[in-house]
Scaffold this motif. Sequence first.
Motif, short mmCIF file in Angstrom:
data_model
loop_
_atom_site.label_atom_id
_atom_site.label_comp_id
_atom_site.label_asym_id
_atom_site.label_seq_id
_atom_site.Cartn_x
_atom_site.Cartn_y
_atom_site.Cartn_z
N SER A 34 0.88 -1.35 0.51
CA SER A 34 0.41 -0.34 -0.22
C SER A 34 0.57 1.76 -0.23
N ARG A 35 0.32 2.50 -0.32
CA ARG A 35 1.20 3.41 -0.43
C ARG A 35 0.27 4.79 0.43
N GLN A 36 1.46 5.55 1.09
CA GLN A 36 0.37 6.08 1.79
C GLN A 36 0.96 7.51 0.35
N ALA A 37 0.47 8.66 0.24
CA ALA A 37 1.05 9.39 -1.09
C ALA A 37 0.94 10.57 -0.05
N LYS A 38 2.34 11.31 -0.39
CA LYS A 38 2.52 12.65 0.46
C LYS A 38 2.43 14.20 -0.49
N GLY A 39 1.63 14.37 -0.19
CA GLY A 39 1.15 15.40 -1.48
C GLY A 39 1.00 14.87 -2.81
N ILE A 40 1.67 14.64 -3.82
CA ILE A 40 1.53 13.77 -5.35
C ILE A 40 2.16 12.96 -4.81
N ALA A 41 1.51 11.46 -6.10
CA ALA A 41 1.85 10.37 -5.78
C ALA A 41 3.52 10.82 -6.52
N ASP A 42 4.28 10.11 -6.45
CA ASP A 42 5.70 9.63 -6.30
C ASP A 42 5.43 9.62 -8.21
N ASP A 43 4.84 8.83 -8.47
CA ASP A 43 5.33 8.21 -9.99
C ASP A 43 3.81 9.00 -11.52
N ASP A 44 3.66 10.22 -10.28
CA ASP A 44 2.34 10.82 -11.68
C ASP A 44 3.31 12.11 -11.98
N ARG A 46 4.10 15.13 -12.56
CA ARG A 46 4.84 16.08 -11.09
C ARG A 46 5.11 15.86 -10.11
N GLY A 47 5.12 13.98 -9.44
CA GLY A 47 5.28 13.54 -8.47
C GLY A 47 7.14 13.73 -8.19
N TYR A 48 7.26 13.13 -7.00
CA TYR A 48 8.52 13.25 -6.67
C TYR A 48 9.36 12.41 -7.68
N LEU A 49 8.86 11.84 -8.59
CA LEU A 49 10.24 10.89 -9.63
C LEU A 49 10.05 11.53 -10.98
N ASN A 50 9.59 12.85 -11.36
CA ASN A 50 9.14 13.21 -12.59
C ASN A 50 9.48 14.68 -12.15
N ASP A 70 1.73 22.32 -6.95
CA ASP A 70 1.61 21.47 -8.58
C ASP A 70 2.76 20.62 -8.67
N TRP A 71 4.13 20.40 -7.60
CA TRP A 71 4.92 19.86 -7.85
C TRP A 71 5.17 18.98 -6.41
N ASP A 72 5.83 18.15 -6.42
CA ASP A 72 6.18 17.57 -5.02
C ASP A 72 7.40 17.59 -4.89
#
Length: 176
Positions: A34-44, A46-50, A70-72
């Motif tokens: 399971s995922r606890q999204a912090k802000g925007i999901a990482d794989d979105d 605008r998320g952490y990974l992108n 708008d960004w994470d």
Amino acid sequence: LPISISYSSSGLKVSDPAGLIGMGWSLKAEPLISRQAKGIADDDGRGYLNNASLNTVTTLEYLHAFAKGDWDEDPDDFYFSTLNRSGQFFFKRKSLTSPSLGYDIVNNPLSPVIINKISNGFSIKESDGTTYTYDKTETTQSPSYSYHSAWKISGISIATTGKQINFNYNNTTSQE
């Protein structure tokens, strides 16, 4: 498969959702991520990974966009369970300024499993060689977008016996 319920004695937080069997209780009926999204999901997108500007751009325009959501800049927390253990992991980018360099998956705390990202989910390999495949997704709809909030197990390959256990599910969607 073992089925159990457990209670978290660490106390309840306002943000904790009530589960199917009550506040603080959890049902353990199958292995799950399971995922606890912090802000925007990482794989979105605008998320952490992108986010190519992660922790480096301090322009007023970027800070305003970050403040609006708008960004994470914060990696999500992922929680996993297998038949033998449970734990937590998160993504750690290899470069703050270049998302294309990829990421590592960090176990927290370190446990004797190998976690890999696969096309539509994850695989976890135990120290005895047993492999779990999690690629049946659950989607959560937030007010502004939807994201994968959990990955159910689709198969277990038991290394010691060579046997395979397969899981099938009906599609589900939850509302935030």
